[in-house]
Enzyme design. Structure first.
Site, PDB file in Angstrom:
ATOM      1  NE  ARG A 139      74.558  44.165  52.963  1.00 55.31           N
ATOM      2  CZ  ARG A 139      75.412  43.738  52.042  1.00 55.31           C
ATOM      3  NH1 ARG A 139      75.888  44.590  51.156  1.00 55.31           N
ATOM      4  NH2 ARG A 139      75.779  42.487  51.983  1.00 55.31           N
ATOM      5  CG  ASP A 162      85.669  43.887  62.065  1.00 61.78           C
ATOM      6  OD1 ASP A 162      85.008  42.956  62.575  1.00 61.78           O
ATOM      7  OD2 ASP A 162      86.444  43.711  61.116  1.00 61.78           O
ATOM      8  CB  ALA A 170      77.394  41.470  62.187  1.00 63.09           C
ATOM      9  N   GLY A 171      76.684  39.098  59.910  1.00 61.24           N
ATOM     10  CA  GLY A 171      77.053  37.762  59.458  1.00 61.24           C
ATOM     11  C   GLY A 171      77.586  37.823  58.051  1.00 61.24           C
ATOM     12  CG  ASN A 178      86.880  23.241  45.418  1.00 63.73           C
ATOM     13  OD1 ASN A 178      87.828  22.502  45.139  1.00 63.73           O
ATOM     14  ND2 ASN A 178      85.682  23.096  44.875  1.00 63.73           N
ATOM     15  CG  ASN A 186      73.046  24.698  52.060  1.00 63.23           C
ATOM     16  OD1 ASN A 186      72.633  23.818  51.292  1.00 63.23           O
ATOM     17  ND2 ASN A 186      72.888  25.978  51.834  1.00 63.23           N
ATOM     18  CE1 TYR A 237      75.813  32.402  57.081  1.00 60.86           C
ATOM     19  CE2 TYR A 237      74.360  30.547  56.576  1.00 60.86           C
ATOM     20  CZ  TYR A 237      74.533  31.877  56.922  1.00 60.86           C
ATOM     21  OH  TYR A 237      73.438  32.698  57.099  1.00 60.86           O
ATOM     22  CE  LYS A 293      74.696  32.790  60.414  1.00 67.42           C
ATOM     23  NZ  LYS A 293      74.461  34.060  61.139  1.00 67.42           N
TER      24      LYS A 293
HETATM   25  N1  LIG Z   1      69.292  36.525  53.978  1.00 69.31           N
HETATM   26  C1  LIG Z   1      69.004  35.289  54.371  1.00 69.31           C
HETATM   27  O1  LIG Z   1      68.262  34.574  53.698  1.00 69.31           O
HETATM   28  C2  LIG Z   1      69.570  34.739  55.646  1.00 69.31           C
HETATM   29  C3  LIG Z   1      69.236  33.419  55.979  1.00 69.31           C
HETATM   30  C4  LIG Z   1      69.720  32.890  57.167  1.00 69.31           C
HETATM   31  C5  LIG Z   1      70.489  33.674  58.004  1.00 69.31           C
HETATM   32  N2  LIG Z   1      70.807  34.952  57.656  1.00 69.31           N
HETATM   33  C6  LIG Z   1      71.638  35.715  58.591  1.00 69.31           C
HETATM   34  O2  LIG Z   1      71.020  36.960  58.855  1.00 69.31           O
HETATM   35  C7  LIG Z   1      72.021  37.937  59.143  1.00 69.31           C
HETATM   36  C8  LIG Z   1      71.816  39.156  58.263  1.00 69.31           C
HETATM   37  O3  LIG Z   1      71.845  38.722  56.904  1.00 69.31           O
HETATM   38  P1  LIG Z   1      71.558  39.677  55.651  1.00 69.31           P
HETATM   39  O4  LIG Z   1      70.967  38.824  54.603  1.00 69.31           O
HETATM   40  O5  LIG Z   1      70.871  40.914  56.080  1.00 69.31           O
HETATM   41  O6  LIG Z   1      73.074  39.981  55.224  1.00 69.31           O
HETATM   42  P2  LIG Z   1      73.748  41.283  54.589  1.00 69.31           P
HETATM   43  O7  LIG Z   1      75.017  40.809  53.966  1.00 69.31           O
HETATM   44  O8  LIG Z   1      72.779  42.034  53.741  1.00 69.31           O
HETATM   45  O9  LIG Z   1      74.063  42.166  55.889  1.00 69.31           O
HETATM   46  C9  LIG Z   1      75.026  41.760  56.845  1.00 69.31           C
HETATM   47  C10 LIG Z   1      75.543  43.008  57.539  1.00 69.31           C
HETATM   48  O10 LIG Z   1      76.550  42.586  58.503  1.00 69.31           O
HETATM   49  C11 LIG Z   1      77.619  43.499  58.419  1.00 69.31           C
HETATM   50  N3  LIG Z   1      78.870  42.875  58.874  1.00 69.31           N
HETATM   51  C12 LIG Z   1      79.556  41.889  58.256  1.00 69.31           C
HETATM   52  N4  LIG Z   1      80.688  41.642  58.942  1.00 69.31           N
HETATM   53  C13 LIG Z   1      80.720  42.478  60.006  1.00 69.31           C
HETATM   54  C14 LIG Z   1      81.635  42.695  61.066  1.00 69.31           C
HETATM   55  N5  LIG Z   1      82.783  42.006  61.155  1.00 69.31           N
HETATM   56  N6  LIG Z   1      81.333  43.644  61.983  1.00 69.31           N
HETATM   57  C15 LIG Z   1      80.189  44.375  61.906  1.00 69.31           C
HETATM   58  N7  LIG Z   1      79.289  44.207  60.909  1.00 69.31           N
HETATM   59  C16 LIG Z   1      79.547  43.267  59.966  1.00 69.31           C
HETATM   60  C17 LIG Z   1      77.695  43.833  56.939  1.00 69.31           C
HETATM   61  O11 LIG Z   1      78.452  45.027  56.703  1.00 69.31           O
HETATM   62  C18 LIG Z   1      76.234  43.961  56.568  1.00 69.31           C
HETATM   63  O12 LIG Z   1      75.766  45.277  56.770  1.00 69.31           O
HETATM   64  C19 LIG Z   1      73.359  37.230  58.961  1.00 69.31           C
HETATM   65  O13 LIG Z   1      73.813  36.766  60.215  1.00 69.31           O
HETATM   66  C20 LIG Z   1      73.008  36.062  58.081  1.00 69.31           C
HETATM   67  O14 LIG Z   1      73.914  35.000  58.201  1.00 69.31           O
HETATM   68  C21 LIG Z   1      70.359  35.500  56.492  1.00 69.31           C
END
Ligand SMILES: NC(=O)c1ccc[n+]([C@@H]2O[C@H](COP(=O)([O-])OP(=O)(O)OC[C@H]3O[C@@H](n4cnc5c(N)ncnc54)[C@H](O)[C@@H]3O)[C@@H](O)[C@H]2O)c1
Length: 447
Positions: free
Chosen positions: A217, A261, A289-290, A299, A347, A353, A357
């Protein structure tokens, strides 16, 4: 697109917002197959002594752009490319004003300004080094000035000897693929040997195998779809709980999938076995993945500290190191990490996080140097506010601020991150390693 930006994109909504004196975020030009490189001709301006104009002209012409060398005072431009590599004295900085000021108001919407420069450390004397460094402030300010019309500005620093490696960065930065990238400094170097072009720029990833973690996703799914659009074979990886959407995504992009995973101890082995058995090779590894577990530090539970560091940082480090040692990643391979502007600026409520990062940036710094002799590039993107399920969970006030407080006045789309990841992952990007490119619309937050 968020509701406010959607309102601003409609003619009636735009009129109402303008009457109320409210900001109207521009509609960004995004890449569509077959579209011209830029929204109009490219003006290639050269400050005296510039050494990059020939390479830039060749790259732009080869990409089908109409390149003009002088301004007639009337034409509108899709892009302004300025070779500032010859500026060596503080007096000569006036050239920046002379060459750009008259042209800027005739830059088309979603126009591009790309300033080409040398690296300060390559300059012969102190004054030249200082002058080349000053181009960063100029470029970032231009980005802020033109952002309201969806336009962007970037600085490309080219190391001595890397002049012929401009095609991939320049094509990306002048095109609609870089819609949400602005105010960035990209460095092009000679550390990694390899190609600087592809046979077919309309399918730059043809024949490449691209593995993406977190692909079921959000941004990961966009990376998978965009890679397939550009000709790649995709290996989609996500946790077992996401197997169903993961399998659907893999079927959609005609790739393979692996329920895994990334924190499991055998993750690297399973990826290695999968890519060897199913595809015989791996060219691009994207650590997307994140997770977030946001709470103020006072907290925060230790378990939420640990899990964020494990998924976002420890796993990418372990997997990259293992796959490079095992030879799955070899000459010509690309590793692309996903950092965040939170990893640059910190942040409130995201110590775990932001630590993870910032660690991804450390991974880029160290592994790009370690793996350069083996022909492997290591880069990262640092997204700002991107419209995904992750940011839909952010409280509404912070969400609105995240969107508006950027030169482009809106959040990005997952495809914007995907385009940048895949530019770094392109076989033509051998000259680009050790870079962290923000995909944030030049956000003030995180600056
Ligand atoms: N959305 C934003 O604004 C934003 C901003 C900065 C960075 N990011 C980074 O971009 C990346 C994608 O973000 P997103 O918004 O699409 O997040 P999201 O939560 O929609 O998707 C993250 C995906 O990673 C998968 N995942 C989580 N843990 C996992 C694991 N242990 N093994 C395999 N897969 C795993 C989840 O199942 C999920 O499908 C992340 O690294 C996030 O930190 C996002």
């Amino acid at each position: 697109m968020d509701r406010y930006a959607a309102l601003a994109a409609s003619p009636a909504g735009r009129t109402v917002l303008t009457r109320l004196g409210l900001p109207t975020p521009p509609v960004l030009r995004r890449h569509e197959p077959g579209q011209p490189l830029t929204a109009g001709p490219v003006l290639l301006a050269v400050a005296d002594g510039g050494v990059l104009a020939d390479a830039a002209r060749a790259a732009l012409t080869d990409a089908g752009a109409e390149v003009l060398h002088s301004d007639d005072g009337e034409r509108r431009y899709g892009a302004l490319v300025l070779d500032a590599s010859g500026l060596t004295t503080t007096d000569s900085l006036t050239e920046l004003h002379r060459l750009t000021s008259p042209v800027l108001r005739r830059l088309a919407g979603s126009g591009r300004v790309v300033v080409l420069a040398g690296r300060p450390q390559d300059q012969k004397d102190a004054e030249a080094a200082v002058v080349q460094r000053s181009l960063e402030g100029f470029t970032r300010s231009v980005g802020k000035e033109v952002g309201g019309r969806g336009s962007t500005a970037q600085l490309v620093r080219v190391a001595a000897g890397a002049e012929q490696r401009l095609a991939s960065p320049l094509r990306f930065l002048v095109s609609a693929r870089s819609a949400f990238v602005s105010g960035q400094v990209v460095e092009v170097g000679t550390d990694v040997q390899g190609p600087d072009a592809v046979d077919d720029w309309t399918a730059p990833l043809a024949g490449q195998v691209v593995a993406v973690t977190g692909a079921s996703r959000g941004i990961g799914a966009a990376i998978a779809r965009t890679a397939a659009r550009d000709g790649a074979t995709v290996v989609a990886i996500d946790v077992p709980a996401a197997a169903s959407p993961l399998a659907d995504l893999a079927a959609e992009v005609k790739g393979s999938w692996l329920a895994l995973d990334v924190t499991s101890p055998d993750a690297a082995d399973r990826i290695a076995r999968h890519v060897r058995d199913e595809h015989g090779r791996l060219d691009v590894l994207v650590h997307n993945a994140g997770i977030t577990r946001d709470r103020r530090l006072m907290n925060l539970r230790e378990a939420d500290w640990r899990s964020v560091i494990e998924v976002n940082l420890a796993a990418p480090l372990r997997i990259t190191t293992a796959l490079a040692a095992d030879g799955v990643l070899g000459a010509g391979s690309r590793v692309v990490g996903v950092s965040s502007v939170a990893g640059i600026a910190g942040n409130n409520g995201q110590t775990n996080y932001a630590t993870s990062k910032a660690g991804v940036i450390g991974l880029v710094d160290r592994l790009s140097a370690d793996l350069a002799p083996r022909g492997i590039t290591v880069n990262a993107v640092a997204p700002g506010f991107i419209e995904t399920q992750m940011t839909a969970a952010v409280p509404v006030g912070i969400r609105q601020a995240g969107r508006r407080l950027a030169s482009l006045g809106q959040g990005g789309e997952p495809v914007d991150v995907a385009e940048t990841v895949l530019w770094l992952g392109s076989p033509a990007s051998s000259g680009v390693t050790g870079n962290v490119v923000r995909v944030c619309g030049q956000a003030l937050i995180g600056a």
